[in-house]
Design an enzyme around this catalytic site. Structure first.
Site, PDB file in Angstrom:
ATOM      1  N   ASP A  97      50.620  65.514 -15.863  1.00  0.00           N
ATOM      2  CA  ASP A  97      49.961  65.475 -17.166  1.00  0.00           C
ATOM      3  C   ASP A  97      49.022  66.657 -17.371  1.00  0.00           C
ATOM      4  OD1 ASP A  97      49.570  64.258 -19.609  1.00  0.00           O
ATOM      5  OD2 ASP A  97      48.112  62.809 -18.902  1.00  0.00           O
ATOM      6  N   LYS A 180      39.528  56.473 -26.114  1.00  0.00           N
ATOM      7  CA  LYS A 180      40.385  57.465 -26.757  1.00  0.00           C
ATOM      8  C   LYS A 180      40.512  58.652 -25.820  1.00  0.00           C
ATOM      9  CE  LYS A 180      40.776  60.868 -28.861  1.00  0.00           C
ATOM     10  NZ  LYS A 180      41.626  62.086 -28.576  1.00  0.00           N
ATOM     11  N   PRO A 181      41.612  58.735 -25.036  1.00  0.00           N
ATOM     12  CA  PRO A 181      41.773  59.883 -24.135  1.00  0.00           C
ATOM     13  C   PRO A 181      42.178  61.138 -24.908  1.00  0.00           C
ATOM     14  CG  PRO A 181      43.698  58.458 -24.006  1.00  0.00           C
ATOM     15  CD  PRO A 181      42.725  57.781 -24.935  1.00  0.00           C
ATOM     16  N   GLU A 183      44.282  64.042 -26.399  1.00  0.00           N
ATOM     17  CA  GLU A 183      45.657  63.954 -26.887  1.00  0.00           C
ATOM     18  C   GLU A 183      46.645  64.657 -25.970  1.00  0.00           C
ATOM     19  OE1 GLU A 183      45.448  66.880 -30.632  1.00  0.00           O
ATOM     20  OE2 GLU A 183      43.700  65.575 -30.365  1.00  0.00           O
ATOM     21  N   LEU A 249      22.681  55.930 -36.613  1.00  0.00           N
ATOM     22  CA  LEU A 249      21.720  55.463 -35.615  1.00  0.00           C
ATOM     23  C   LEU A 249      22.433  54.792 -34.446  1.00  0.00           C
ATOM     24  CD1 LEU A 249      18.895  54.050 -37.920  1.00  0.00           C
ATOM     25  CD2 LEU A 249      19.049  56.304 -36.857  1.00  0.00           C
ATOM     26  N   GLU A 255      28.144  64.699 -22.810  1.00  0.00           N
ATOM     27  CA  GLU A 255      28.328  65.636 -21.694  1.00  0.00           C
ATOM     28  C   GLU A 255      29.201  66.755 -22.219  1.00  0.00           C
ATOM     29  OE1 GLU A 255      30.089  67.488 -18.489  1.00  0.00           O
ATOM     30  OE2 GLU A 255      30.986  65.490 -18.377  1.00  0.00           O
ATOM     31  N   GLY A 257      29.616  71.357 -23.001  1.00  0.00           N
ATOM     32  CA  GLY A 257      30.054  72.558 -22.316  1.00  0.00           C
ATOM     33  C   GLY A 257      29.047  73.078 -21.297  1.00  0.00           C
ATOM     34  N   CYS A 289      33.688  71.895 -16.603  1.00  0.00           N
ATOM     35  CA  CYS A 289      32.464  72.170 -17.351  1.00  0.00           C
ATOM     36  C   CYS A 289      31.290  72.478 -16.428  1.00  0.00           C
ATOM     37  CB  CYS A 289      32.131  71.008 -18.277  1.00  0.00           C
ATOM     38  SG  CYS A 289      32.107  69.407 -17.460  1.00  0.00           S
ATOM     39  N   GLU A 388      31.439  80.002 -23.022  1.00  0.00           N
ATOM     40  CA  GLU A 388      32.237  79.232 -22.064  1.00  0.00           C
ATOM     41  C   GLU A 388      33.714  79.598 -22.202  1.00  0.00           C
ATOM     42  OE1 GLU A 388      32.500  74.618 -20.592  1.00  0.00           O
ATOM     43  OE2 GLU A 388      32.588  74.988 -22.745  1.00  0.00           O
ATOM     44  N   LYS A 458      19.668  71.539 -22.844  1.00  0.00           N
ATOM     45  CA  LYS A 458      19.989  72.525 -23.889  1.00  0.00           C
ATOM     46  C   LYS A 458      21.292  72.114 -24.595  1.00  0.00           C
ATOM     47  CE  LYS A 458      19.570  76.311 -21.280  1.00  0.00           C
ATOM     48  NZ  LYS A 458      19.403  77.750 -20.934  1.00  0.00           N
TER      49      LYS A 458
END
Length: 485
Positions: A97, A180-181, A183, A249, A255, A257, A289, A388, A458
């Site tokens: 995959d 939701k993994p 695509e 809200l 998590e 880059g 990352c 990045e 940051k």
């Protein structure tokens, strides 16, 4: 281990496998060959609504949230046992995959996920509050309660690890989940749904919806039935996700880059340091990352380090992820490969000197391979330094003083990880305290464990995954005060 031929996969909603309401499907590509290996259901908003409704019923009416933590722990521990029992299936699925070498999948991805569920099974037994003394006659205490329905949105580079870091912690706290993994890489998420169901996780507690991020991810963020979103992905998309959640809200964990610097001081063990540098930028084909794509090396070692890197990096085995000798596999997709190519082209235009690599390899296979690349002589404002790249590319910059090294390390908008190589213990503590990053590694790279929290500062996001800190992010605190007079 042979390359698998996965069957077409459906959505997992309410404990049942079902096709998308529209009947649509999406092709899944093997990055090592560029060929279609299977299809998955392509969900739309109607399917997502069904998944959220199933998760809500399971939370409000099912046994999971009210189940004693010790019983949830037993189930999560069975998940870990089944992961180890089905290790070969998970390794082969993740490799075909994502394009990960099978050796990496086995030693890192699958092993880590089993440990995550074991660790979270222990945490599930201790979701405790506290008693508080007040200045008036009363009995006061706090309790930690699950948030409700958690939406987990995960990226393509570590599908198993980065989904389980969210799902295991959320379930340990008593929440239900809609996942939701990415695509491009949905297969291991669907296999994990099988494993959790087999372990005894009740119907509706975990739901997996595959489809486009612009459709399903966006709807998940905006859905009024979702109580929290845990997101891993790019800073650009994360900024949008946080904005949407903020307007509602809705609590989020972000998590995002990274663009970490690895500082090699003049007193470092150079052989060990260069090993950590190479590990830091080629790990997972640079699609990490928390990778270390920026090398800052003391000027006295600059030319020596470049010479060592030229020979060592050129010898890193790049090839078929199902070859046990392979260290670097393909990029996960053509668009990711094209992005790396573009950054290297820009680096050359900005005066960068390519020491090794800098081109596609193994093009005859049809796969998305790029040679590990080292670029020297860029200024600190170069795009390849500041942005990045997310591929197997290392930029190398010299420095003269510790203050200069720290300033260069902190000079990008990111703050996910950082590292330094030194034999001076005092310097290690001093510099670690000055680096603006969620995790700092000393004399190695990518030392991770489910007990150690990680996350960004940051523009690398906020919130933490792993450790007991992660479980706190999936609970809310309620105070109870009882009058005693």
């Amino acid at each position: 281990m042979g390359r698998p031929e996965p069957e077409p996969r459906a959505l997992f909603i309410g404990g049942e496998w079902r096709g998308a309401a529209s009947g649509a499907t999406r092709e899944v590509i093997d990055p090592s060959t560029g060929q279609v290996v299977t299809t998955v259901a392509e969900a739309d908003v109607e399917d997502l609504d069904a998944a959220v409704a199933a998760a809500r019923r399971a939370f409000d009416e099912g046994p999971w949230a009210s189940m004693p933590g010790r019983e949830r722990a037993r189930i999560l521990h069975r998940v870990a046992d089944l992961i180890r029992r089905r290790e070969d299936d998970l390794v082969a699925t993740e490799s075909v995959d994502v394009g990960k070498p099978v050796s990496l999948c086995r030693a890192v991805d699958v092993a880590t996920v089993a440990e995550q569920y074991e660790y979270c099974s222990a945490l599930a037994q201790g979701v405790d509050g506290a008693t508080r003394r007040l200045p008036f006659p009363s009995h006061a205490y706090t309790v930690r309660e699950p948030l409700g329905v958690v939406g987990a949105i995960t990226p393509f580079n570590f599908p198993l690890i980065l989904s389980s870091s969210k799902i295991a912690a959320a379930l340990a706290a008593g929440n239900t989940v809609v996942h939701k993994p990415a695509e491009e890489t949905p297969l291991s998420a669907l296999l994990m749904a099988e494993i959790l169901a087999e372990a005894g996780v009740p119907d509706g507690v975990l739901n997996v919806v595959t489809g486009a991020g612009t459709v399903i991810g966006e709807a998940l963020l905006r859905h009024p039935g979702v109580d929290k979103v845990a997101f891993t992905g790019s800073t650009a998309v994360g900024r949008h996700a946080a904005s949407v959640a903020g307007r509602m809200l809705k609590p989020v964990t972000m998590e995002l880059g990274g663009n970490a610097a690895n500082i090699v001081f003049e007193d470092a063990d150079l052989e060990s340091a260069i090993g950590a540098v190479i590990k830091g930028f080629v790990f997972n084909t640079g699609q990490f990352c928390m990778g270390g794509p920026r090398l800052l090396v003391h000027r006295s070692l600059y030319d020596t380090a470049l010479g060592i890197l030229e020979g060592a990096v050129a010898g890193v085995p790049v090839g078929d992820p199902f070859d046990p000798a392979t260290v670097v596999g393909p990029m996960t997709g053509e668009r990711h490969l094209a992005k790396v190519e573009e950054y290297v082209r820009i680096a050359r235009e900005e005066g960068g000197r390519v020491i090794t690599g800098g081109a596609r390899v193994h093009e005859e296979t049809g796969g998305f391979y790029y040679a590990p690349t080292v670029i020297a002589d860029l200024t600190n404002d170069a795009r390849a330094v500041q942005e990045e790249i997310f591929g197997p590319v290392l930029t190398v910059q010299p420095f003269d003083t510790e203050d200069e090294a720290v300033a260069l390390a902190n000079s990008t908008p990111y703050g996910l990880a950082s590292g330094l190589q030194t034999q001076n213990l005092t310097r290690a503590h001093r510099v670690a305290g000055r680096l603006k990053a969620g995790i700092v590694w000393v004399n190695d790279w990518a030392m991770l464990d489910p007990a150690i929290p990680f996350g960004g500062v940051k523009q690398s996001g906020y919130g933490r995954e792993y450790g007991p800190e992660a479980l706190e992010a999936y609970t809310k605190v309620k105070s109870v005060v009882i009058k005693l007079t």
